[in-house]
Design an enzyme around this catalytic site. Structure first.
Site, PDB file in Angstrom:
ATOM      1  N   HIS A  39       0.833  -1.355   0.112  1.00  0.00           N
ATOM      2  CA  HIS A  39      -0.160   0.094   0.076  1.00  0.00           C
ATOM      3  C   HIS A  39       1.024   1.206  -0.009  1.00  0.00           C
ATOM      4  O   HIS A  39       2.027   1.118   0.614  1.00  0.00           O
ATOM      5  CB  HIS A  39      -0.934   0.109   1.331  1.00  0.00           C
ATOM      6  CG  HIS A  39      -2.226   0.783   0.954  1.00  0.00           C
ATOM      7  ND1 HIS A  39      -1.927   2.019   1.297  1.00  0.00           N
ATOM      8  CD2 HIS A  39      -3.425   0.705   0.286  1.00  0.00           C
ATOM      9  CE1 HIS A  39      -3.101   2.784   0.868  1.00  0.00           C
ATOM     10  NE2 HIS A  39      -3.924   1.848   0.404  1.00  0.00           N
ATOM     11  N   ASP A  56      -7.703  -5.475  -0.560  1.00  0.00           N
ATOM     12  CA  ASP A  56      -8.214  -6.537  -1.811  1.00  0.00           C
ATOM     13  C   ASP A  56      -7.982  -8.037  -1.280  1.00  0.00           C
ATOM     14  O   ASP A  56      -8.535  -8.666  -1.836  1.00  0.00           O
ATOM     15  CB  ASP A  56      -7.693  -6.012  -3.069  1.00  0.00           C
ATOM     16  CG  ASP A  56      -8.139  -4.958  -3.414  1.00  0.00           C
ATOM     17  OD1 ASP A  56      -9.552  -4.463  -3.440  1.00  0.00           O
ATOM     18  OD2 ASP A  56      -7.442  -3.939  -3.831  1.00  0.00           O
TER      19      ASP A  56
HETATM   20  N1  COA Z   1       4.488  -7.478  -4.567  1.00  0.00           N
HETATM   21  C1  COA Z   1       5.541  -7.655  -4.398  1.00  0.00           C
HETATM   22  N2  COA Z   1       6.427  -6.425  -4.153  1.00  0.00           N
HETATM   23  C2  COA Z   1       5.767  -5.437  -3.845  1.00  0.00           C
HETATM   24  C3  COA Z   1       4.269  -5.361  -4.050  1.00  0.00           C
HETATM   25  C4  COA Z   1       3.588  -6.429  -4.049  1.00  0.00           C
HETATM   26  N3  COA Z   1       1.943  -6.541  -4.033  1.00  0.00           N
HETATM   27  N4  COA Z   1       3.960  -4.229  -3.465  1.00  0.00           N
HETATM   28  C5  COA Z   1       5.066  -3.383  -3.453  1.00  0.00           C
HETATM   29  N5  COA Z   1       6.069  -4.041  -3.634  1.00  0.00           N
HETATM   30  C6  COA Z   1       7.412  -3.765  -3.668  1.00  0.00           C
HETATM   31  C7  COA Z   1       7.863  -2.892  -4.941  1.00  0.00           C
HETATM   32  O1  COA Z   1       8.298  -4.176  -6.000  1.00  0.00           O
HETATM   33  C8  COA Z   1       8.899  -1.987  -4.614  1.00  0.00           C
HETATM   34  O2  COA Z   1      10.099  -2.818  -4.489  1.00  0.00           O
HETATM   35  P1  COA Z   1      11.645  -2.088  -5.026  1.00  0.00           P
HETATM   36  O3  COA Z   1      11.502  -1.025  -4.173  1.00  0.00           O
HETATM   37  O4  COA Z   1      12.500  -3.235  -4.759  1.00  0.00           O
HETATM   38  O5  COA Z   1      11.164  -1.900  -6.296  1.00  0.00           O
HETATM   39  C9  COA Z   1       8.332  -1.863  -3.252  1.00  0.00           C
HETATM   40  O6  COA Z   1       7.702  -2.689  -2.794  1.00  0.00           O
HETATM   41  C10 COA Z   1       7.596  -0.550  -3.171  1.00  0.00           C
HETATM   42  O7  COA Z   1       6.340  -0.581  -3.947  1.00  0.00           O
HETATM   43  P2  COA Z   1       5.797   0.202  -5.020  1.00  0.00           P
HETATM   44  O8  COA Z   1       5.210  -0.335  -6.044  1.00  0.00           O
HETATM   45  O9  COA Z   1       6.735   1.420  -5.302  1.00  0.00           O
HETATM   46  O10 COA Z   1       4.679   0.913  -3.935  1.00  0.00           O
HETATM   47  P3  COA Z   1       3.431   1.901  -4.531  1.00  0.00           P
HETATM   48  O11 COA Z   1       3.237   2.806  -3.247  1.00  0.00           O
HETATM   49  O12 COA Z   1       4.061   2.531  -5.765  1.00  0.00           O
HETATM   50  O13 COA Z   1       2.224   0.956  -5.033  1.00  0.00           O
HETATM   51  C11 COA Z   1       0.487  -0.573  -4.654  1.00  0.00           C
HETATM   52  C12 COA Z   1       1.626   0.675  -4.195  1.00  0.00           C
HETATM   53  C13 COA Z   1      -0.341  -1.066  -3.787  1.00  0.00           C
HETATM   54  C14 COA Z   1       0.251  -0.417  -6.031  1.00  0.00           C
HETATM   55  C15 COA Z   1       1.495  -1.796  -4.869  1.00  0.00           C
HETATM   56  O14 COA Z   1       1.643  -2.142  -3.584  1.00  0.00           O
HETATM   57  C16 COA Z   1       1.032  -2.959  -5.701  1.00  0.00           C
HETATM   58  O15 COA Z   1       1.340  -3.187  -6.898  1.00  0.00           O
HETATM   59  N6  COA Z   1       0.335  -3.864  -4.808  1.00  0.00           N
HETATM   60  C17 COA Z   1      -0.286  -4.934  -5.723  1.00  0.00           C
HETATM   61  C18 COA Z   1      -1.577  -4.584  -6.315  1.00  0.00           C
HETATM   62  C19 COA Z   1      -2.529  -4.280  -5.220  1.00  0.00           C
HETATM   63  O16 COA Z   1      -2.993  -5.147  -4.398  1.00  0.00           O
HETATM   64  N7  COA Z   1      -3.419  -3.338  -5.334  1.00  0.00           N
HETATM   65  C20 COA Z   1      -4.464  -3.037  -4.366  1.00  0.00           C
HETATM   66  C21 COA Z   1      -4.094  -1.640  -3.739  1.00  0.00           C
HETATM   67  S1  COA Z   1      -5.326  -1.296  -2.326  1.00  0.00           S
END
Ligand code: COA
Length: 376
Positions: free
Chosen positions: A262, A313
């Site tokens: 998140h 989710d």
């Molecule tokens: N699975 C694996 N790795 C994850 C992850 C996940 N669900 N969520 C975050 N990470 C990792 C990223 O790869 C990143 O790692 P890095 O720094 O080594 O590249 C780090 O954690 C930070 O993640 P980031 O994608 O930059 O976070 P964000 O704030 O941009 O995105 C989400 C937040 C929710 C979009 C992201 O966590 C995600 O894609 N989750 C899966 C989809 C999901 O469940 N969405 C519903 C949200 S309520």
């Protein structure tokens, strides 16, 4: 060389885009109008939460009853609306794409859709909030060749939705669980779809356009679309013994694990904790705890490997699955709850409106000159 201003963080992390008093994340919890989500999930109803989000106060008995009756009457469609909605393609169509188009169709049939009068906007707000849940039920009915069941005014929105969705009366437990899910999804400060709704509203476009844009944003798997993906993931994993190898392989390949992570909550999403306990008890009662056990193990391993925790989710997927809801309806249901929050934000945006117009940091060439074909 032109001097550039410092770039904002990617994804606008930490950027304050507007002031709002609809909902907020304070420390580790979510507040709707200052009320903690745990308190509302335990004690309130979806209709009461809608009143709170729209009016910035809890309703008295009469106010609640009046809103409930209004929303229930808005859950029915006119013959003209049904006729048009039934002409939309459904084969091979994702329900979120159908829902997005269905809301557009409703706007074409609403002669007041472009009105800027406050009373018309409030009418549309109530109408859309009632109709969105019924649209999801209607889609399921069309797919199953059934008609929507008539709205029963002595029951809640959750009851009436489940009644039409399943084609039979839901149990008290199913209604309570579903109503709690609706409460948990109703609003969430400046998430991607809410921001989208506000951006569209900021150009003084109409309410329907704001909601259509928000549905489009919620549809993506990084946002609301994740709940459907969670169930696919669990089904693909199949059993608890496969969880660890599946996760190792996914992390090695840098796949995102759906339902985890998140932008704001780094110590856990309070909604996920509530949904987890509902998921556990529903799966145990159904006599099939496999999906819950896989989820629990995946949560433990994700914490150990990446220190990333489940979001709203993750456990909502197994909760909806236990209610017998098809996975491609999970995100539309999310939208049908979140519309109440989107509408609170759209109206708030108009009270303090200025068009959103951020800058992009230019990273391309400058001083380019057009040349004829033979010189390119
Ligand atoms: N699975 C694996 N790795 C994850 C992850 C996940 N669900 N969520 C975050 N990470 C990792 C990223 O790869 C990143 O790692 P890095 O720094 O080594 O590249 C780090 O954690 C930070 O993640 P980031 O994608 O930059 O976070 P964000 O704030 O941009 O995105 C989400 C937040 C929710 C979009 C992201 O966590 C995600 O894609 N989750 C899966 C989809 C999901 O469940 N969405 C519903 C949200 S309520």
């Amino acid at each position: 060389m032109q001097k550039y201003e410092a770039a904002m963080d990617k994804g606008l992390e930490g950027v304050v885009a507007c002031s709002t008093s609809v909902s907020s994340i304070v420390d580790a919890t979510l507040l709707y109008r200052g009320f903690a989500i745990e308190d509302l999930a335990k004690n309130s109803s979806f209709e009461e939460v809608i009143f709170l989000l729209w009016n910035n106060k809890l309703p008295n008995k009469e106010e609640l009853q009046s809103l409930q009756q209004n929303l229930l009457s808005n859950m029915s469609f006119s013959d003209k609306e049904i006729l048009q909605l039934k002409t939309l393609p459904i084969k091979g169509v994702h329900p979120m794409a159908w829902l997005r188009t269905a809301v557009s169709v409703l706007s074409l049939l609403d002669l007041k859709s472009q009105s800027t009068k406050k009373e018309d906007q409030l009418f549309i707000r109530n109408s859309l909030t009632g109709k969105m849940l019924s649209l999801v039920a209607l889609l399921n009915c069309i797919r199953e060749g059934r008609d929507l069941l008539p709205i029963q005014k002595e029951y809640s929105m959750a009851w009436n939705f489940l009644n039409s969705l399943q084609g039979k009366e839901p149990t008290d437990e199913q209604v309570k669980v579903f109503d709690t899910c609706l409460i948990l999804h109703a609003d969430h400060s400046l998430n991607c779809s809410t921001f989208t709704a506000r951006v569209t509203a900021s150009s003084l476009s109409d309410i329907y356009s704001s909601i259509v844009s928000a549905i489009g944003a919620l549809k993506g798997p990084l946002h609301g679309g994740a709940n459907e993906e969670v169930l696919k993931t669990l089904k693909e994993i199949g059993s608890t013994k496969n969880v660890e190898p599946w996760l190792q392989n996914s992390l090695k390949n840098k796949y995102k694990i759906m339902g985890f992570g998140h932008r704001v909550y780094k110590n856990g999403d309070p909604r996920a904790k509530i949904l987890k306990s509902m998921s556990k008890s529903l799966c145990e009662k159904s006599g099939d705890s496999n999906l819950f056990e896989m989820s629990n193990l995946l949560e433990e391993l994700m914490k150990k490997e990446k220190n990333i925790l489940p979001n709203v989710d993750f456990y909502s997927a197994t909760v909806y699955n236990s209610l017998g809801i098809l996975s491609d309806l999970f995100t539309p249901i999310f939208a049908a709850s979140r519309v109440s929050g989107w509408l609170a934000h759209v109206l708030e945006q108009w009270e303090q409106n200025r068009i959103y117009r951020p800058k992009g940091q230019w990273k391309g060439k400058i001083n380019q000159l057009w040349k004829p074909f033979d010189q390119r």
